[in-house]
Structure formats: C-alpha cells, structure tokens
Design a protein around this motif. Structure first.
Motif: not given
Length: 296
Positions: A61, A69, A72
């Motif tokens: 990230t 985030p 990910v």
C-alpha cells in the motif's frame, strides 16, 4: 542537446506502453488466473509486488501509494497462499513478452530497433542508483533475461518503476496523499473521474472527502470540483519534479545514444499500441499524439 525535464516525459510515453502490456494483455490475465489468483486485482498486486517478496500488505500500500488499503488487503497476503512470488514473476514476464511477440515486436523488421532499445534502456537502468527507489531497487535485484524482447520488457519495467518511485516522492513532498492524487489528476482533466473512481476503488464518501480536503487547500473548486489555478500550478510542479528526477536515469547515455533510443523505441511503441490491448484511457494518462515524432 538540451536535456530539459520534458525529455523524461517523452521517454516515458514511449517505454511505458512496452511495460504496460502486463496490465492489459489477455495472455497475462489468463496466466495469473491459471495460477489460481482470484480476479484481476489479486493478480495485479501479486505480479507487480512480487519482486519485493512476501511483504505485508501495508508495505505494498505504501509503495503503490494511490490504491485503497482495503483493496490491497483483499489480495495480499492471501495471494501467496495460492502461488508464491517466484511463480508470479515467471508468468508476468513470459506473458508480457508473449503479447509483445503477438503484436509483431519480435518481427524481423524490428530486430535492430529491439536490440538497440533493449541495450540502451538496460544501460540506463543498470547505471542509475537505487537509493530511495524501493520498487526500482526490488526489480533491479531480479536476474536479467537473455532474449532481446525479454530484455526490452524488463528494462522498460525498471525505468517505469524508477519514475514511479520519484513521482511518489514528489507527491509526498507536495503534501498530496495517494488517494488525493487520483482526485487531483481527475480534476485537472487528465482522466475521467468515473474511470478513476472505478479503477482505484472509491466510494462516494471517500471521493467527497478527498475533494473537500483539496478544496480547503484551494487546489480544486468546491462548487464544480475542477482544478483551480493554484491546483494546476501544484500539479505542474509535481510533474516537473517527477520529470527532473526521472531524467537522471539517462545520465549514462550520451546525446547520440538518446537520439538512437528515440529513433529505435518510437516505432516499437507504435507497434505495441497498434496491437490494441492498451485502452485509450489509462490511469497513467499516456500521450499518444506525439508518437509520430521519433526525435528527442
């Protein structure tokens, strides 16, 4: 030759499509799916982060900067339970090169151009320092492929990650977060807002929060969410810094080599684009209207 920052941008518009096939060619998606990765984004994060090894999602990230985030974290570290980084690395290179072959990059008419471009990009990539460039450094640690087309793709990959690392540093210095950078990019008219919302995973609330933060700084207009003069100046400053620090990667090439690189790489880029896999609109905002010119 006067090496202005714009030279780095013109180079980027030429080598990024060579690397970028790895995100759009059907061979790549099929191979990553074949490893068992679930969906486009798991394959994307696995393949692009694979040079780093099995690092935490937070590291990816941070280094990729503008992705959600949460997105990910959906992909990593689960992807490594399905197929390890070494497998992701193997198929990303093999399939990107297969796509370049399909476009005709390996045809005999391009033999000299491929050899020249691969050698010059590799010379640039292997002589520039890795300090402060984590994704560039991770890719630099990988072994060099042996065939000219593989070497071409790997060198283009190194230089695009070198530029990307510098771009993130410029954004950080300007106080623009990764999530805000996408919004500013869209507000400046560089990419369609709906496209960037979809590809970078925004809901309406997060998009509006980023808009509000940029508006408070006077970077976008709160009413119509277009970039202000101050915002445009900041964006131009970020791009100028990005180009300036990216240009340093080519310090090892003399003027005649830069000229040879443009002359050899530009027809390759045209061939890649003619292959039809790279969409007209990408998050990178590639400029295709200058590819008629093979001079620096």
């Amino acid at each position: 030759m006067e090496r202005t920052p714009s030279l780095a941008r013109r180079l980027f518009d030429r080598f990024e499509p060579v690397h970028g096939v790895v995100y759009f060619a059907p061979e790549v998606r099929a191979a990553l799916d074949g490893l068992g990765y679930r969906g486009y984004w798991m394959g994307y994060f696995a393949a692009r982060s694979a040079p780093l090894g099995e690092v935490p999602a937070e590291v990816v990230t941070a280094l990729f900067y503008n992705f959600s985030p949460a997105r990910v974290a959906k992909a990593l570290p689960t992807a490594w339970e399905i197929a390890p980084p070494a497998e992701a690395l193997r198929v990303r290179c093999q399939t990107a090169v297969a796509a370049l072959h399909r476009y005709g990059v390996a045809d005999s008419r391009h033999d000299e151009d491929v050899s020249t471009t691969a050698d010059l990009l590799a010379k640039a990539a292997t002589t520039t320092p890795v300090a402060g460039r984590p994704l560039f450094a991770a890719n630099s640690a990988l072994p060099w492929p042996s065939t000219p087309v593989e070497k071409l793709w790997h060198a283009a990959t190194l230089l695009r990650e070198h530029r990307g690392d510098g771009h993130i540093a410029a954004l950080v210095a300007a106080g623009v977060s990764g999530r805000e950078s996408n919004v500013l990019h869209a507000a400046a008219g560089a990419v369609d807002p709906e496209y960037i919302k979809r590809t970078r995973d925004y809901d309406d609330d997060e998009w509006q929060q980023c808009c509000a933060g940029l508006a408070r700084r006077g970077l976008i207009d709160a009413a119509d969410l277009t970039v202000t003069a101050q915002g445009r100046d900041l964006k131009q400053q970020i791009e100028a810094v990005t180009n300036t620090v990216a240009l340093s990667a080519f310090d090892a090439l003399d003027d005649s080599e830069i000229e040879a690189l443009f002359a050899a790489l530009t027809p390759i880029t045209r061939t890649v684009i003619a292959g039809g896999d790279l969409p007209e609109m990408t998050p990178m905002g590639l400029r295709r209207d200058e590819l008629h010119d093979d001079q620096p």
